[in-house]
Design a protein around this motif. Structure first.
Motif, PDB file in Angstrom:
ATOM      1  N   MET A   1       0.857  -1.162   0.000  1.00  0.00           N
ATOM      2  CA  MET A   1       0.000   0.000   0.000  1.00  0.00           C
ATOM      3  C   MET A   1       0.915   1.241   0.000  1.00  0.00           C
ATOM      4  O   MET A   1       1.821   1.343   0.810  1.00  0.00           O
ATOM      5  CB  MET A   1      -0.869  -0.047   1.263  1.00  0.00           C
ATOM      6  N   ASN A   2       0.649   2.162  -0.913  1.00  0.00           N
ATOM      7  CA  ASN A   2       1.502   3.353  -0.983  1.00  0.00           C
ATOM      8  C   ASN A   2       0.989   4.438  -0.025  1.00  0.00           C
ATOM      9  O   ASN A   2      -0.090   4.333   0.552  1.00  0.00           O
ATOM     10  CB  ASN A   2       1.618   3.866  -2.425  1.00  0.00           C
ATOM     11  N   GLU A   3       1.780   5.491   0.136  1.00  0.00           N
ATOM     12  CA  GLU A   3       1.469   6.558   1.089  1.00  0.00           C
ATOM     13  C   GLU A   3       0.107   7.202   0.818  1.00  0.00           C
ATOM     14  O   GLU A   3      -0.658   7.459   1.744  1.00  0.00           O
ATOM     15  CB  GLU A   3       2.574   7.613   1.059  1.00  0.00           C
ATOM     16  N   LYS A   4      -0.207   7.441  -0.441  1.00  0.00           N
ATOM     17  CA  LYS A   4      -1.486   8.075  -0.786  1.00  0.00           C
ATOM     18  C   LYS A   4      -2.667   7.186  -0.378  1.00  0.00           C
ATOM     19  O   LYS A   4      -3.665   7.673   0.156  1.00  0.00           O
ATOM     20  CB  LYS A   4      -1.538   8.388  -2.273  1.00  0.00           C
ATOM     21  N   GLU A   5      -2.543   5.879  -0.629  1.00  0.00           N
ATOM     22  CA  GLU A   5      -3.605   4.944  -0.234  1.00  0.00           C
ATOM     23  C   GLU A   5      -3.781   4.923   1.286  1.00  0.00           C
ATOM     24  O   GLU A   5      -4.905   4.879   1.792  1.00  0.00           O
ATOM     25  CB  GLU A   5      -3.290   3.537  -0.735  1.00  0.00           C
ATOM     26  N   ILE A   6      -2.690   4.975   2.004  1.00  0.00           N
ATOM     27  CA  ILE A   6      -2.750   4.995   3.467  1.00  0.00           C
ATOM     28  C   ILE A   6      -3.437   6.268   3.946  1.00  0.00           C
ATOM     29  O   ILE A   6      -4.306   6.229   4.820  1.00  0.00           O
ATOM     30  CB  ILE A   6      -1.338   4.863   4.080  1.00  0.00           C
ATOM     31  N   ILE A   7      -3.090   7.402   3.369  1.00  0.00           N
ATOM     32  CA  ILE A   7      -3.697   8.673   3.754  1.00  0.00           C
ATOM     33  C   ILE A   7      -5.206   8.639   3.522  1.00  0.00           C
ATOM     34  O   ILE A   7      -5.986   9.064   4.378  1.00  0.00           O
ATOM     35  CB  ILE A   7      -3.039   9.854   3.012  1.00  0.00           C
ATOM     36  N   ILE A   8      -5.620   8.116   2.394  1.00  0.00           N
ATOM     37  CA  ILE A   8      -7.062   8.025   2.092  1.00  0.00           C
ATOM     38  C   ILE A   8      -7.774   7.207   3.167  1.00  0.00           C
ATOM     39  O   ILE A   8      -8.848   7.580   3.635  1.00  0.00           O
ATOM     40  CB  ILE A   8      -7.277   7.426   0.682  1.00  0.00           C
ATOM     41  N   ARG A   9      -7.171   6.115   3.591  1.00  0.00           N
ATOM     42  CA  ARG A   9      -7.779   5.284   4.634  1.00  0.00           C
ATOM     43  C   ARG A   9      -7.776   6.008   5.987  1.00  0.00           C
ATOM     44  O   ARG A   9      -8.757   5.948   6.725  1.00  0.00           O
ATOM     45  CB  ARG A   9      -7.064   3.955   4.720  1.00  0.00           C
ATOM     46  N   LEU A  10      -6.685   6.667   6.313  1.00  0.00           N
ATOM     47  CA  LEU A  10      -6.596   7.387   7.589  1.00  0.00           C
ATOM     48  C   LEU A  10      -7.625   8.507   7.680  1.00  0.00           C
ATOM     49  O   LEU A  10      -8.185   8.762   8.750  1.00  0.00           O
ATOM     50  CB  LEU A  10      -5.192   7.969   7.780  1.00  0.00           C
ATOM     51  N   GLU A  11      -7.884   9.168   6.571  1.00  0.00           N
ATOM     52  CA  GLU A  11      -8.850  10.278   6.554  1.00  0.00           C
ATOM     53  C   GLU A  11     -10.269   9.812   6.877  1.00  0.00           C
ATOM     54  O   GLU A  11     -11.101  10.617   7.294  1.00  0.00           O
ATOM     55  CB  GLU A  11      -8.828  10.978   5.200  1.00  0.00           C
ATOM     56  N   LYS A  12     -10.533   8.531   6.715  1.00  0.00           N
ATOM     57  CA  LYS A  12     -11.866   7.989   6.982  1.00  0.00           C
ATOM     58  C   LYS A  12     -12.053   7.560   8.437  1.00  0.00           C
ATOM     59  O   LYS A  12     -13.164   7.255   8.847  1.00  0.00           O
ATOM     60  CB  LYS A  12     -12.138   6.798   6.060  1.00  0.00           C
ATOM     61  N   VAL A  13     -10.982   7.527   9.216  1.00  0.00           N
ATOM     62  CA  VAL A  13     -11.053   7.074  10.602  1.00  0.00           C
ATOM     63  C   VAL A  13     -11.641   8.183  11.470  1.00  0.00           C
ATOM     64  O   VAL A  13     -11.131   9.304  11.497  1.00  0.00           O
ATOM     65  CB  VAL A  13      -9.657   6.664  11.121  1.00  0.00           C
ATOM     66  N   GLU A  14     -12.712   7.846  12.168  1.00  0.00           N
ATOM     67  CA  GLU A  14     -13.425   8.830  12.976  1.00  0.00           C
ATOM     68  C   GLU A  14     -12.507   9.544  13.978  1.00  0.00           C
ATOM     69  O   GLU A  14     -12.601  10.749  14.163  1.00  0.00           O
ATOM     70  CB  GLU A  14     -14.564   8.138  13.728  1.00  0.00           C
ATOM     71  N   GLY A  15     -11.613   8.826  14.600  1.00  0.00           N
ATOM     72  CA  GLY A  15     -10.724   9.414  15.601  1.00  0.00           C
ATOM     73  C   GLY A  15      -9.720  10.404  15.045  1.00  0.00           C
ATOM     74  O   GLY A  15      -9.081  11.141  15.809  1.00  0.00           O
ATOM     75  N   PHE A  16      -9.571  10.458  13.737  1.00  0.00           N
ATOM     76  CA  PHE A  16      -8.611  11.367  13.115  1.00  0.00           C
ATOM     77  C   PHE A  16      -9.275  12.560  12.438  1.00  0.00           C
ATOM     78  O   PHE A  16      -8.602  13.364  11.788  1.00  0.00           O
ATOM     79  CB  PHE A  16      -7.747  10.628  12.091  1.00  0.00           C
ATOM     80  N   LEU A  27       1.455  10.624   9.759  1.00  0.00           N
ATOM     81  CA  LEU A  27       0.899   9.339  10.195  1.00  0.00           C
ATOM     82  C   LEU A  27       1.141   8.250   9.154  1.00  0.00           C
ATOM     83  O   LEU A  27       1.494   7.119   9.498  1.00  0.00           O
ATOM     84  CB  LEU A  27      -0.598   9.472  10.469  1.00  0.00           C
ATOM     85  N   ALA A  28       0.948   8.587   7.896  1.00  0.00           N
ATOM     86  CA  ALA A  28       1.156   7.607   6.828  1.00  0.00           C
ATOM     87  C   ALA A  28       2.609   7.140   6.784  1.00  0.00           C
ATOM     88  O   ALA A  28       2.878   5.964   6.529  1.00  0.00           O
ATOM     89  CB  ALA A  28       0.745   8.205   5.482  1.00  0.00           C
ATOM     90  N   ARG A  29       3.524   8.023   7.067  1.00  0.00           N
ATOM     91  CA  ARG A  29       4.950   7.654   7.068  1.00  0.00           C
ATOM     92  C   ARG A  29       5.296   6.731   8.228  1.00  0.00           C
ATOM     93  O   ARG A  29       6.228   5.944   8.146  1.00  0.00           O
ATOM     94  CB  ARG A  29       5.814   8.907   7.107  1.00  0.00           C
ATOM     95  N   LEU A  30       4.533   6.831   9.311  1.00  0.00           N
ATOM     96  CA  LEU A  30       4.768   5.985  10.483  1.00  0.00           C
ATOM     97  C   LEU A  30       4.037   4.646  10.400  1.00  0.00           C
ATOM     98  O   LEU A  30       4.324   3.727  11.162  1.00  0.00           O
ATOM     99  CB  LEU A  30       4.305   6.719  11.753  1.00  0.00           C
ATOM    100  N   ALA A  31       3.098   4.549   9.486  1.00  0.00           N
ATOM    101  CA  ALA A  31       2.219   3.383   9.415  1.00  0.00           C
ATOM    102  C   ALA A  31       2.921   2.145   8.863  1.00  0.00           C
ATOM    103  O   ALA A  31       3.782   2.237   7.991  1.00  0.00           O
ATOM    104  CB  ALA A  31       1.005   3.712   8.548  1.00  0.00           C
ATOM    105  N   ASN A  32       2.517   1.017   9.396  1.00  0.00           N
ATOM    106  CA  ASN A  32       2.938  -0.289   8.895  1.00  0.00           C
ATOM    107  C   ASN A  32       1.676  -1.102   8.639  1.00  0.00           C
ATOM    108  O   ASN A  32       0.688  -0.961   9.352  1.00  0.00           O
ATOM    109  CB  ASN A  32       3.789  -1.032   9.929  1.00  0.00           C
TER     110      ASN A  32
END
Length: 94
Positions: A1-16, A27-32
Motif C-alpha cells: 500500500m503506498n502513502e497516498k492509499e494509506i492517507i485516504i484510509r486514515l482520513e476515513k477514521v473517525e478518531g482522526f 501518520l502515513a509515514r509511520l504506518a505499517n
C-alpha cells in the motif's frame, strides 16, 4: 500500500477527523501494514502496548478472560490507549 492509499484510509477514521493534511502525511509515514489470518491473534492480554491499529478489512474481536467483549470492523481504531499509558494490553484481540 503506498502513502497516498494509506492517507485516504486514515482520513476515513473517525478518531482522526479534524487533523491537518501534514498530520495525515506524518501518520502515513509511520504506518505499517499488518495482515492477520482468520483466527490469528493481533495481540494478547499482557503484551507490551506501543501501537494502535486501524482495521482496513474484516473484523477483530476483543476477548477478556476468554469471553468476547466487543467487535471492531473496517474503519475502526483499536489499541489507541497504548499511546496514552505505555502499559500492557488489557485484553486479547483476534
Amino acid at each position: 500500500m503506498n502513502e497516498k492509499e494509506i492517507i485516504i484510509r486514515l482520513e476515513k477514521v473517525e478518531g482522526f477527523q479534524g487533523l491537518r493534511d501534514n498530520d495525515f502525511i506524518e501518520l502515513a509515514r509511520l504506518a505499517n501494514t499488518v495482515e492477520i489470518k482468520k483466527d490469528g491473534v493481533l495481540f494478547k492480554e499482557g503484551d507490551p502496548a506501543h501501537s494502535l491499529y486501524i482495521i482496513d478489512t474484516g473484523c477483530v474481536s476483543v476477548y477478556k478472560g476468554g469471553r468476547e467483549i466487543v467487535q471492531f470492523s473496517a474503519g475502526d481504531m483499536i489499541g489507541e490507549m497504548s499511546l496514552l499509558d505505555s502499559g500492557t494490553r488489557s485484553a486479547t484481540a483476534k
